[in-house]
Design a protein around this motif. Structure first.
Motif, PDB file in Angstrom:
ATOM      1  N   SER A  50       0.836  -1.194   0.000  1.00 32.12           N
ATOM      2  CA  SER A  50       0.000   0.000   0.000  1.00 32.12           C
ATOM      3  C   SER A  50       0.874   1.247   0.000  1.00 32.12           C
ATOM      4  N   LYS A  51       0.279   2.353  -0.386  1.00 31.77           N
ATOM      5  CA  LYS A  51       0.986   3.633  -0.407  1.00 31.77           C
ATOM      6  C   LYS A  51       1.548   3.965   0.974  1.00 31.77           C
ATOM      7  N   ASN A  52       0.751   3.801   2.012  1.00 30.79           N
ATOM      8  CA  ASN A  52       1.193   4.141   3.363  1.00 30.79           C
ATOM      9  C   ASN A  52       2.411   3.327   3.793  1.00 30.79           C
ATOM     10  N   LYS A  53       2.398   2.039   3.475  1.00 31.34           N
ATOM     11  CA  LYS A  53       3.540   1.190   3.835  1.00 31.34           C
ATOM     12  C   LYS A  53       4.786   1.594   3.042  1.00 31.34           C
ATOM     13  N   LEU A  54       4.616   1.886   1.758  1.00 32.34           N
ATOM     14  CA  LEU A  54       5.754   2.299   0.938  1.00 32.34           C
ATOM     15  C   LEU A  54       6.356   3.602   1.457  1.00 32.34           C
ATOM     16  N   VAL A  55       5.498   4.567   1.774  1.00 29.33           N
ATOM     17  CA  VAL A  55       5.966   5.854   2.294  1.00 29.33           C
ATOM     18  C   VAL A  55       6.733   5.646   3.600  1.00 29.33           C
ATOM     19  N   ALA A  56       6.174   4.856   4.497  1.00 28.55           N
ATOM     20  CA  ALA A  56       6.830   4.616   5.789  1.00 28.55           C
ATOM     21  C   ALA A  56       8.209   3.976   5.601  1.00 28.55           C
ATOM     22  N   GLN A  57       8.308   3.025   4.674  1.00 27.74           N
ATOM     23  CA  GLN A  57       9.585   2.353   4.463  1.00 27.74           C
ATOM     24  C   GLN A  57      10.602   3.262   3.765  1.00 27.74           C
ATOM     25  N   LEU A  58      10.136   4.120   2.861  1.00 27.85           N
ATOM     26  CA  LEU A  58      11.045   5.087   2.236  1.00 27.85           C
ATOM     27  C   LEU A  58      11.548   6.078   3.282  1.00 27.85           C
ATOM     28  N   LYS A  59      10.685   6.500   4.178  1.00 27.28           N
ATOM     29  CA  LYS A  59      11.121   7.390   5.265  1.00 27.28           C
ATOM     30  C   LYS A  59      12.179   6.692   6.117  1.00 27.28           C
ATOM     31  N   GLY A  60      12.019   5.396   6.317  1.00 26.56           N
ATOM     32  CA  GLY A  60      13.010   4.607   7.046  1.00 26.56           C
ATOM     33  C   GLY A  60      14.354   4.556   6.345  1.00 26.56           C
ATOM     34  N   LYS A  61      14.343   4.799   5.037  1.00 24.60           N
ATOM     35  CA  LYS A  61      15.584   4.826   4.246  1.00 24.60           C
ATOM     36  C   LYS A  61      16.143   6.243   4.137  1.00 24.60           C
ATOM     37  N   GLY A  62      15.538   7.196   4.868  1.00 20.91           N
ATOM     38  CA  GLY A  62      16.053   8.564   4.879  1.00 20.91           C
ATOM     39  C   GLY A  62      15.300   9.554   4.011  1.00 20.91           C
ATOM     40  N   PHE A  63      14.252   9.127   3.341  1.00 22.95           N
ATOM     41  CA  PHE A  63      13.448  10.054   2.542  1.00 22.95           C
ATOM     42  C   PHE A  63      12.608  10.911   3.479  1.00 22.95           C
ATOM     43  N   VAL A  64      12.390  12.154   3.097  1.00 27.55           N
ATOM     44  CA  VAL A  64      11.579  13.067   3.912  1.00 27.55           C
ATOM     45  C   VAL A  64      10.402  13.562   3.084  1.00 27.55           C
ATOM     46  N   GLU A  65       9.296  13.794   3.784  1.00 25.87           N
ATOM     47  CA  GLU A  65       8.086  14.241   3.096  1.00 25.87           C
ATOM     48  C   GLU A  65       8.133  15.744   2.872  1.00 25.87           C
ATOM     49  N   LYS A  66       7.793  16.139   1.643  1.00 21.33           N
ATOM     50  CA  LYS A  66       7.735  17.552   1.248  1.00 21.33           C
ATOM     51  C   LYS A  66       6.554  17.730   0.313  1.00 21.33           C
ATOM     52  N   LYS A  67       6.395  18.942  -0.157  1.00 21.34           N
ATOM     53  CA  LYS A  67       5.378  19.222  -1.185  1.00 21.34           C
ATOM     54  C   LYS A  67       6.110  19.669  -2.446  1.00 21.34           C
ATOM     55  N   ASP A  68       5.586  19.253  -3.600  1.00 20.07           N
ATOM     56  CA  ASP A  68       6.197  19.680  -4.851  1.00 20.07           C
ATOM     57  C   ASP A  68       5.758  21.108  -5.181  1.00 20.07           C
ATOM     58  N   PHE A  89       2.494   5.660  -4.960  1.00 17.43           N
ATOM     59  CA  PHE A  89       1.108   5.227  -5.087  1.00 17.43           C
ATOM     60  C   PHE A  89       1.078   3.775  -4.637  1.00 17.43           C
ATOM     61  N   THR A  90      -0.072   3.207  -4.390  1.00 19.79           N
ATOM     62  CA  THR A  90      -0.132   1.790  -4.060  1.00 19.79           C
ATOM     63  C   THR A  90       0.511   0.998  -5.185  1.00 19.79           C
ATOM     64  N   ASN A  91       1.462   0.132  -4.845  1.00 19.57           N
ATOM     65  CA  ASN A  91       2.181  -0.734  -5.790  1.00 19.57           C
ATOM     66  C   ASN A  91       3.064   0.016  -6.788  1.00 19.57           C
ATOM     67  N   THR A  92       3.385   1.273  -6.522  1.00 16.32           N
ATOM     68  CA  THR A  92       4.180   2.056  -7.471  1.00 16.32           C
ATOM     69  C   THR A  92       5.063   3.061  -6.747  1.00 16.32           C
ATOM     70  N   ILE A  93       6.318   3.122  -7.181  1.00 17.85           N
ATOM     71  CA  ILE A  93       7.236   4.165  -6.732  1.00 17.85           C
ATOM     72  C   ILE A  93       7.842   4.791  -7.979  1.00 17.85           C
ATOM     73  N   MET A  94       7.719   6.108  -8.097  1.00 24.45           N
ATOM     74  CA  MET A  94       8.297   6.849  -9.218  1.00 24.45           C
ATOM     75  C   MET A  94       9.414   7.739  -8.668  1.00 24.45           C
TER      76      MET A  94
END
Length: 170
Positions: A50-68, A89-94
């Motif tokens: 899911s999108k939420n799980k992907l976001v959480a795991q990317l944050k765990g890799k050092g990614f930070v949330e911002k706005k474009d 997105f769910t099942n997608t990372i761009m």
């Protein structure tokens, strides 16, 4: 002599029919277990989530949330030694390099990224291969990895700057 041949053939057939199916069956189970354990990943993160799980795991890799620039949520971080932005997105990372390139620079970056991706995911094919718009896709473990070079002005292609990115899709 003929009787020995018949006995040998009967034993061989019994061995083939009796033991081989077990070996083949065990091989299939083992192969299926391995295939189920493998799936398309980005930086060790399985994409089929899911999108939420992907976001959480990317944050765990050092990614930070911002706005474009348009105020939409995105993540920024480092990939392949470059600052990148990620849309999830769910099942997608761009992933897209933050830096925009001249066409010549963009082609070099595209080629370098494509070589790295091919080394990891194998060969695929170009779905678009013009001088200023390239998309190379690799089907891998139930998903697709796409490496892209596109004009910054996606709609009209009027910019002198180019974007290089990669997508991981289920």
């Amino acid at each position: 002599m003929k009787q020995n041949r018949i006995i040998f053939l009967l034993i061989a057939m019994a061995v083939f029919w009796g033991i081989t199916p077990q070996i083949v069956s065990a091989h299939k189970v083992s192969e299926n277990s391995v295939n189920q354990a493998k799936q398309l990943e980005f930086m060790g993160i399985p994409v089929h989530q899911s999108k939420n799980k992907l976001v959480a795991q990317l944050k765990g890799k050092g990614f930070v949330e911002k706005k474009d620039a348009k105020g939409k949520p995105m993540l920024s971080g480092t990939y392949d030694g470059r600052q990148v932005k990620a849309k999830v997105f769910t099942n997608t990372i761009m992933i897209e390099d933050m830096k925009h390139y001249t066409l010549a620079e963009g082609k070099r970056r595209f080629d370098a990224l494509l070589s790295k991706i091919k080394a990891t995911y194998g060969n695929g094919r170009f779905t678009s291969n013009s001088s200023d718009f390239k998309v190379y896709e690799i089907k891998y473990l139930g998903g697709v990895v796409s490496v892209m070079l596109t004009n910054e002005d996606e709609m009209y292609g009027r910019s002198s700057l180019y974007v290089v990115g990669i997508g991981f899709h289920k």
